[in-house]
Design an enzyme around this catalytic site. Structure first.
Site, PDB file in Angstrom:
ATOM      1  N   GLU A 210     -15.943 121.543  50.433  1.00 56.81           N
ATOM      2  CA  GLU A 210     -14.831 121.112  50.761  1.00 56.81           C
ATOM      3  C   GLU A 210     -14.306 121.403  49.252  1.00 56.81           C
ATOM      4  O   GLU A 210     -13.199 121.301  48.426  1.00 56.81           O
ATOM      5  CB  GLU A 210     -14.010 120.281  51.278  1.00 56.81           C
TER       6      GLU A 210
ATOM      7  N   ARG B 113     -12.027 122.981  47.173  1.00 54.13           N
ATOM      8  CA  ARG B 113      -9.882 122.371  46.840  1.00 54.13           C
ATOM      9  C   ARG B 113      -9.438 122.108  45.444  1.00 54.13           C
ATOM     10  O   ARG B 113      -9.123 121.379  44.475  1.00 54.13           O
ATOM     11  CB  ARG B 113      -9.889 121.433  47.876  1.00 54.13           C
TER      12      ARG B 113
ATOM     13  N   ASP C 122     -18.657 133.379  56.417  1.00 54.91           N
ATOM     14  CA  ASP C 122     -17.005 134.358  55.554  1.00 54.91           C
ATOM     15  C   ASP C 122     -17.159 133.919  53.821  1.00 54.91           C
ATOM     16  O   ASP C 122     -17.052 135.105  53.700  1.00 54.91           O
ATOM     17  CB  ASP C 122     -15.459 133.295  56.221  1.00 54.91           C
TER      18      ASP C 122
ATOM     19  N   GLU D 234      -5.383 133.033  56.288  1.00 54.54           N
ATOM     20  CA  GLU D 234      -5.917 134.574  56.074  1.00 54.54           C
ATOM     21  C   GLU D 234      -5.408 135.731  56.235  1.00 54.54           C
ATOM     22  O   GLU D 234      -6.083 136.718  55.721  1.00 54.54           O
ATOM     23  CB  GLU D 234      -6.987 134.260  57.000  1.00 54.54           C
TER      24      GLU D 234
END
Length: 702
Positions: free
Chosen positions: A329, A333, A462, A596
């Protein structure tokens, strides 16, 4: 005795000569020549006494007094008077001093007079002479340049002095005219051009002042910034598209303005309670929304807000925290956001902060295999994995989603270690057998073996596949290993996971130990855009087929929205028990402002220009405005099938970083962040393609 007397006479004669020098300093040239005709230069500094008023007169006078006293004392011992008096007013033959070593009254008077003259001369030189600093430096430091300047001054008899003065005046006039022309040119420029010129000049001066072997004060290589093409766009010509784009910018202003008002510096905003919110994903690092939204602010030309965010980053963004963070993360980010902000704006603070954070993440790779830990204490460098992850395994989507950012970190820092770490991950994966050609979600970083054989293109897996494709594209299609791994994995996914429902909806199921779970997550909906993005690089016979697959997945994900009461998609939806594209479990019915589905709309619009994708995007905008917008920002909802929204009171940072950015670009022209020059990381932070023929300049405009 006679020899000793001659030595004394020579000494007295020498001192007498020195004293004449002293007196010559207080007369003009005519008086000097009358008193002592051949005595132009000081023996200590080789300068002209009369013209420079040499302060060495004090030294000479003191020497004279001391030597004169020595001679007097020696003669007194012999009972004789001096052979020759030095000057009339210092010769006192009828007066005897009380002691042969004490100064007589006249000597004291002369000493006082000399020091008084010296002090007066110094003060005059310092406060009244225009070249006093040069004069004094020349006297005391023997500067030949000062001597030359002194001799060619206004009082000099050098015939070339007038010519020199004319040259100086001519140069002054020329410089003045040049300055006037530059000022006139500057006034004719637009404000943004003037600002950019100032920035360029500052960068030039900074580079010239850096003498550390091509590195700056932060030990980073000096990089000449070139903004990649398409960093800024222009308004669409179509009036409806222009209005919709403007509406999305208003949404960004509402989300950002309330974050700034109620949660400035916190990681995220609670729009209902109007206060800050922090997730344990970031440890004690603050400002996730600020860093995540930087590039969105710049892309939407909200430059005042961008400058405020930049100022916060420079003054308050601190990575020296004693807390665990999610490596994944924080990378997508914070590192991704800072890199993107640098490439869009050229501001060095973003490059510096990105590299600083990247270096703090490197200890996560200290495992027997080099597969990084999921969690890392930034202070101690101690890492571990999530306790729920298959016996302490690392997660595919986490360790597989570092490649884009780390390749750029190596480029901007000059440190190849970043690239080496992520390339090593590929080596480990290539040594392993893949069940049915698939990559399980869990990998043990100690043994280098797979954990549970659970495969997903949604959560836990993913973005690993996304980064294989985008690594190839970002390398200007030179990363053949990444390309091969992506298309091999896509083939295995099509064979084992992609299915079509009885109602004709194409979906991507999850694979658990050989058994399919007919569930598709909202996170999986990114795959439509990914497949469309990679279709052009597939073998020619498969390009059309992959575009059809991408379109079918986009339609399925749109149906997951259309079949809810709020027209917003659930976290996951199923294709079993007689239902299609509907969530059947309560813990799958929430919507947290995810991007998404809209991401896939953007890619499909860019590659097909089918207007339905813009219409589907506008439907999402209307649903967000109607059900997620509150007075204090935007909030997720707990049940998209309920007629009245129940807000979760969190405005996720990725809503500003991804959802609103993808919507804005959906209603922008294709030349705004074009896909052939930019690659988006999994947090929608655009990174430039690194051109293979100019690896030192990312995507420089030809």
């Amino acid at each position: 005795m006679a020899q000793r007397k001659r030595q004394k006479n020579r000494l007295v004669s020498k001192v007498n000569s020195l004293l004449v020098w002293v007196y010559s300093c207080f007369f003009d040239n005519k008086e000097q020549s009358r008193i002592y005709p051949v005595f132009p230069l000081c023996p200590f500094t080789n300068c002209n006494f009369v013209q420079t008023r040499c302060p060495n007169i004090v030294v000479l006078s003191v020497v004279w007094l001391v030597e004169h006293k020595a001679v007097t004392a020696a003669q007194a011992e012999e009972g004789k008077m001096p052979v020759a008096t030095l000057l009339p007013f210092t010769a006192t033959p009828n007066r005897k001093s009380a002691s042969p070593t004490s100064f007589r009254l006249t000597e004291k008077f002369i000493l006082l007079l000399v020091f008084s003259a010296f002090i007066t001369l110094c003060f005059g030189a310092i406060f009244f002479l225009p070249d006093s600093s040069k004069l004094l430096s020349g006297v005391f430091f023997h500067s030949s340049a000062v001597e030359t300047n002194t001799r060619t001054g206004p009082d000099s008899s050098d015939p070339g002095s007038a010519l020199n003065e004319e040259r100086v005046l001519a140069k002054i006039r020329k410089d003045h005219e040049k300055a006037l022309l530059e000022a006139k040119d500057t006034l004719q420029k637009r404000p943004d051009e003037i600002k950019q010129d100032i920035i360029n000049e500052k960068e030039k001066v900074a580079k010239e002042s850096m003498g550390q072997g091509g590195k700056d004060d932060n030990n980073l290589p000096i990089v000449e910034y070139h903004r990649p093409p398409g960093a800024t766009g222009h308004e669409p010509l179509d009036p409806e598209t222009k209005d919709r784009r403007a509406k999305i910018k208003e949404m960004m202003k509402h989300a950002w303005g309330n974050y700034r008002r109620y949660a400035w510096g916190s990681n995220e905003l609670r729009p209902i309670s109007k206060q800050g919110h922090s997730s344990n994903l970031f440890g004690d690092i603050k400002g996730a929304t600020i860093v995540d939204a930087l590039d969105t602010l710049h892309i939407m030309e909200m430059f005042e807000e961008f400058d405020a965010a930049t100022d916060w980053v420079e003054k308050n963004l601190d990575f020296n925290v004693n807390a665990e963070v999610s490596v994944f993360e924080v990378n997508i980010r914070f590192v991704g956001g800072l890199l993107s902000a640098y490439y869009l704006s050229g501001k060095e603070v973003f490059r510096r902060k990105a590299v600083e954070l990247g270096e703090k993440l490197l200890p996560a790779f200290k495992t027997p295999t080099g597969i990084p830990w999921a969690l890392l204490n930034l202070k101690s460098g101690i890492g571990r994995n999530w306790p729920w992850a298959s016996g302490g395994s690392s997660i595919l989507a986490e360790y597989g989603t570092l490649h884009l950012e780390f390749m750029h970190l190596s480029k901007l820092s000059g440190n190849p270690e970043f690239a080496q770490k992520v390339m090593n991950i590929r080596k480990v994966l290539n040594r392993l057998d893949k069940p049915q050609g698939l990559y399980p979600n869990y990998l043990n970083p100690n043994s280098g073996q797979w954990g549970q054989h659970h495969v997903s293109v949604g959560g836990l897996g993913d973005s690993f596949y996304e980064y294989l494709l985008k690594a190839w594209l970002m390398s200007d299609k030179t990363d053949e290993e990444g390309k091969r791994m992506y298309y091999d994995a896509l083939q295995a996914i099509e064979t084992n996971l992609i299915r079509k429902s009885s109602g004709g909806l194409t979906y991507i199921a999850e694979w658990k130990g050989g058994l399919l779970e007919h569930k598709m997550g909202h996170l999986t909906c990114f795959a439509g855009g990914m497949i469309a993005l990679g279709a052009d690089g597939a073998p020619s016979e498969k390009t059309g087929h992959q575009m059809e697959q991408a379109a079918e997945i986009a339609r399925t994900c749109h149906e997951s929205y259309a079949r809810t009461a709020l027209k917003l998609g659930p976290e996951a939806f199923r294709f079993d028990g007689g239902v299609e594209a509907i969530a059947t479990r309560q813990n799958e019915k929430y919507f947290i402002l995810r991007p998404e589905v809209i991401e896939t709309y953007l890619y499909m619009w860019r590659f097909t220009h089918d207007p339905k994708y813009r219409e589907w995007g506008w439907e999402a905008v209307q649903a967000l405005e109607q059900h997620c917008k509150v007075e204090g920002g935007y909030s997720g909802v707990r049940d998209v099938y309920a007629s009245t929204p129940n807000h979760d009171d969190v405005q996720q940072s990725f809503y500003l970083a991804e959802t609103l950015k993808y919507l804005y670009l959906l209603f922008s022209d294709d030349d705004h962040l074009p896909f052939d020059h930019w690659v988006f990381n999994t947090e929608a932070h655009p990174l430039p393609v690194i051109l293979k023929d100019k690896t030192d300049i990312p995507n420089e405009v030809e």
